[in-house]
Motif scaffolding. Structure first.
Motif, PDB file in Angstrom:
ATOM      1  N   ALA A   1       8.512  15.181  -8.005  1.00 54.52           N
ATOM      2  CA  ALA A   1       7.883  14.854  -6.719  1.00 54.52           C
ATOM      3  C   ALA A   1       8.492  13.588  -6.125  1.00 54.52           C
ATOM      4  O   ALA A   1       8.643  13.478  -4.906  1.00 54.52           O
ATOM      5  CB  ALA A   1       6.380  14.690  -6.897  1.00 54.52           C
ATOM      6  N   ALA A   2       8.850  12.618  -6.990  1.00 51.07           N
ATOM      7  CA  ALA A   2       9.471  11.386  -6.500  1.00 51.07           C
ATOM      8  C   ALA A   2      10.784  11.700  -5.785  1.00 51.07           C
ATOM      9  O   ALA A   2      11.087  11.126  -4.729  1.00 51.07           O
ATOM     10  CB  ALA A   2       9.712  10.418  -7.662  1.00 51.07           C
TER      11      ALA A   2
ATOM     12  N   TRP B   1      11.598  11.117  -1.799  1.00 55.61           N
ATOM     13  CA  TRP B   1      12.799  10.362  -1.413  1.00 55.61           C
ATOM     14  C   TRP B   1      13.619  11.148  -0.395  1.00 55.61           C
ATOM     15  O   TRP B   1      14.022  10.645   0.653  1.00 55.61           O
ATOM     16  CB  TRP B   1      13.608  10.071  -2.670  1.00 55.61           C
ATOM     17  N   ILE B   2      13.873  12.437  -0.717  1.00 51.17           N
ATOM     18  CA  ILE B   2      14.688  13.287   0.154  1.00 51.17           C
ATOM     19  C   ILE B   2      14.018  13.485   1.514  1.00 51.17           C
ATOM     20  O   ILE B   2      14.674  13.454   2.565  1.00 51.17           O
ATOM     21  CB  ILE B   2      14.949  14.647  -0.518  1.00 51.17           C
TER      22      ILE B   2
ATOM     23  N   ALA C   1       4.208  14.632 -16.275  1.00 56.42           N
ATOM     24  CA  ALA C   1       5.175  13.566 -15.994  1.00 56.42           C
ATOM     25  C   ALA C   1       6.441  14.134 -15.358  1.00 56.42           C
ATOM     26  O   ALA C   1       7.038  13.512 -14.464  1.00 56.42           O
ATOM     27  CB  ALA C   1       5.519  12.808 -17.275  1.00 56.42           C
ATOM     28  N   LEU C   2       6.854  15.318 -15.807  1.00 52.03           N
ATOM     29  CA  LEU C   2       8.017  15.982 -15.228  1.00 52.03           C
ATOM     30  C   LEU C   2       7.782  16.322 -13.760  1.00 52.03           C
ATOM     31  O   LEU C   2       8.640  16.077 -12.902  1.00 52.03           O
ATOM     32  CB  LEU C   2       8.327  17.248 -16.028  1.00 52.03           C
ATOM     33  N   ILE C   3       6.599  16.852 -13.466  1.00 55.11           N
ATOM     34  CA  ILE C   3       6.265  17.217 -12.083  1.00 55.11           C
ATOM     35  C   ILE C   3       6.230  15.967 -11.202  1.00 55.11           C
ATOM     36  O   ILE C   3       6.726  15.971 -10.067  1.00 55.11           O
ATOM     37  CB  ILE C   3       4.912  17.953 -12.035  1.00 55.11           C
TER      38      ILE C   3
ATOM     39  N   LYS D   1       0.836  -1.206   0.000  1.00 55.09           N
ATOM     40  CA  LYS D   1       0.000   0.000   0.000  1.00 55.09           C
ATOM     41  C   LYS D   1       0.875   1.263   0.000  1.00 55.09           C
ATOM     42  O   LYS D   1       2.018   1.253   0.427  1.00 55.09           O
ATOM     43  CB  LYS D   1      -0.924   0.006   1.220  1.00 55.09           C
ATOM     44  N   TYR D   2       0.291   2.352  -0.499  1.00 64.82           N
ATOM     45  CA  TYR D   2       0.934   3.674  -0.501  1.00 64.82           C
ATOM     46  C   TYR D   2       2.342   3.596  -1.105  1.00 64.82           C
ATOM     47  O   TYR D   2       3.319   4.027  -0.507  1.00 64.82           O
ATOM     48  CB  TYR D   2       0.981   4.231   0.921  1.00 64.82           C
ATOM     49  N   ASN D   3       2.384   3.060  -2.313  1.00 67.53           N
ATOM     50  CA  ASN D   3       3.655   2.862  -3.010  1.00 67.53           C
ATOM     51  C   ASN D   3       3.881   4.029  -3.972  1.00 67.53           C
ATOM     52  O   ASN D   3       3.274   4.090  -5.053  1.00 67.53           O
ATOM     53  CB  ASN D   3       3.631   1.530  -3.762  1.00 67.53           C
ATOM     54  N   TRP D   4       4.796   4.905  -3.596  1.00 66.75           N
ATOM     55  CA  TRP D   4       5.002   6.125  -4.389  1.00 66.75           C
ATOM     56  C   TRP D   4       6.001   5.940  -5.520  1.00 66.75           C
ATOM     57  O   TRP D   4       6.415   6.919  -6.144  1.00 66.75           O
ATOM     58  CB  TRP D   4       5.398   7.269  -3.464  1.00 66.75           C
TER      59      TRP D   4
END
Length: 396
Positions: free
Chosen positions: A349-350, A354-355, A343-345, A308-311
């Motif tokens: 966001a990924a 992560w950060i 797609a760029l945004i 679940k909640y896999n970004w």
């Protein structure tokens, strides 16, 4: 004949339950193997009749390959595992063949506690009780054994958690075991969501056999006389060197950075020659779309709690496949540029997720995210201009 022998052994356990002082109950811990399903090790319970020599192993980590729709149930998180019973010698022979070390911790249970443990196992082995819905983190071959002794001992069992230890997330704990298997490590990080990026409590770490073995060695029994260690004797019953997994240059780190370098080169050449080289983008976004669809299905259409909640969906978005149509049009529609910006945004966001520590992605996907950022930028600013100018577009 083996089944008949096991039947009579189990019956003997039932008949002799009041003579529990004759029994010795142990935790068996097996080293990890080289395949993914065995990479985390294994746990089982040994029950030995000291007087007669009868010796059984109760194993919560088995399943039936003949289960209807086996692979579909496995992928959807609906596969039931079961408690099985074998002789101790069969168990040792199996791990001798697998070349995996086995260690034993003999538990210091009093007769009443031993009787409850044997009764618990016997009742669990009844056909109506032996199956259970497997959950890798919360209900597996190790946690079932932990829960068994928590039921048997109740408040008399005290887990002596060590102080001042480093906090670890569930994902970090997994990484300790699958790091030598980079492709499996990548697959796990793609499939499992942000729910496993929370810190695991000491008790929760016992989903891993090695951690449960360590917890048993620290635990104490209180309230039935002088406090005593849960484990009264520890020994290696099958001594073998750790399984060594050879490394390979063909791993996701090398492959994905090679892909990134290729995209940097073709983007530079395309900028100089005023070309798009969309064929590379069709392959890229097609693959990302497939990954995204799998992640989406695991999140929303399975019973796995850890998916679940896999970004990862931020960079491998299922709808990226629409670009396979939009980019090949002679005169791209306005939605194509808007989608490239979208797609760029998402890819940006990924990086933020992560950060900020909201989800830890597999390190090897960093070059893929950078490629998405690079190509969506390049196509956003050059797609309409170069196609309108009538430039050649190479589609591979």
């Amino acid at each position: 004949m083996k089944k008949i022998a096991l039947f009579f052994l189990l019956v003997s356990l039932d008949i002799s339950i009041l003579q529990a002082q004759n029994y010795q109950v142990s935790l068996l811990t097996c080293d990890p193997g080289e395949e993914l399903y065995s990479a985390f090790g294994h746990s089982a319970v040994r029950v030995k009749d000291i007087l007669s020599g009868r010796d059984l192993v109760f194993n919560y980590g088995t399943f039936d390959f003949n289960t209807p729709n086996f692979y579909l149930k496995f992928s959807r998180g609906k596969l039931d595992y079961m408690l099985s019973v074998s002789t101790y010698q069969q168990f040792i022979d199996h791990y001798t063949y697998l070349e995996r070390e086995v260690r034993e911790q003999v538990l210091d249970l009093n007769p009443e506690q031993t009787a409850r443990a044997v009764k618990f196992l016997r009742e669990n082995y009844q056909p109506e009780n032996r199956f259970y819905r497997y959950d890798f983190f919360y209900d597996n071959c190790a946690t079932r054994i932990r829960d068994l002794f928590e039921v048997v001992l109740g408040d008399q069992l005290e887990w002596k958690d060590p102080g001042g230890i480093e906090e670890k997330t569930f994902r970090t704990l997994i990484d300790e075991y699958v790091y030598p298997l980079p492709w499996a490590d990548l697959g796990i990080d793609l499939a499992l969501g942000s729910v496993i990026d929370q810190n695991a409590k000491e008790r929760e770490k016992q989903f891993l056999p090695d951690y449960m073995e360590a917890a048993f060695s620290r635990a104490e029994i209180v309230g039935d006389g002088p406090t005593r260690p849960l484990v009264k004797k520890q020994q290696t019953v099958l001594k073998l060197p750790p399984v060594k997994i050879p490394g390979s240059i063909f791993n996701p780190y090398v492959l994905f950075w090679l892909v990134a370098i290729i995209f940097i080169i073709i983007t530079y050449i395309g900028f100089k020659k005023k070309r798009l080289y969309i064929g590379f983008d069709l392959a890229l976004f097609g693959i990302l779309s497939i990954i995204g669809i799998v992640v989406f299905l695991l999140w929303f259409f399975t019973e796995h709690t850890a998916t679940k909640y896999n970004w990862n969906l931020l960079w491998a978005f299922p709808v990226h496949g629409c670009l396979l149509y939009g980019l090949t049009q002679k005169y791209p529609a306005q939605w194509v540029r808007k989608y490239l910006l979208f797609a760029l945004i998402l890819a940006d966001a990924a990086i933020v997720f992560w950060i900020m520590g909201w989800q830890s992605f597999h390190p090897s996907i960093l070059p893929l995210i950078l490629v998405v950022i690079l190509r969506t930028n390049y196509l956003y600013y050059n797609l309409e201009r170069l196609k309108a100018a009538g430039r050649n577009v190479m589609v591979k």
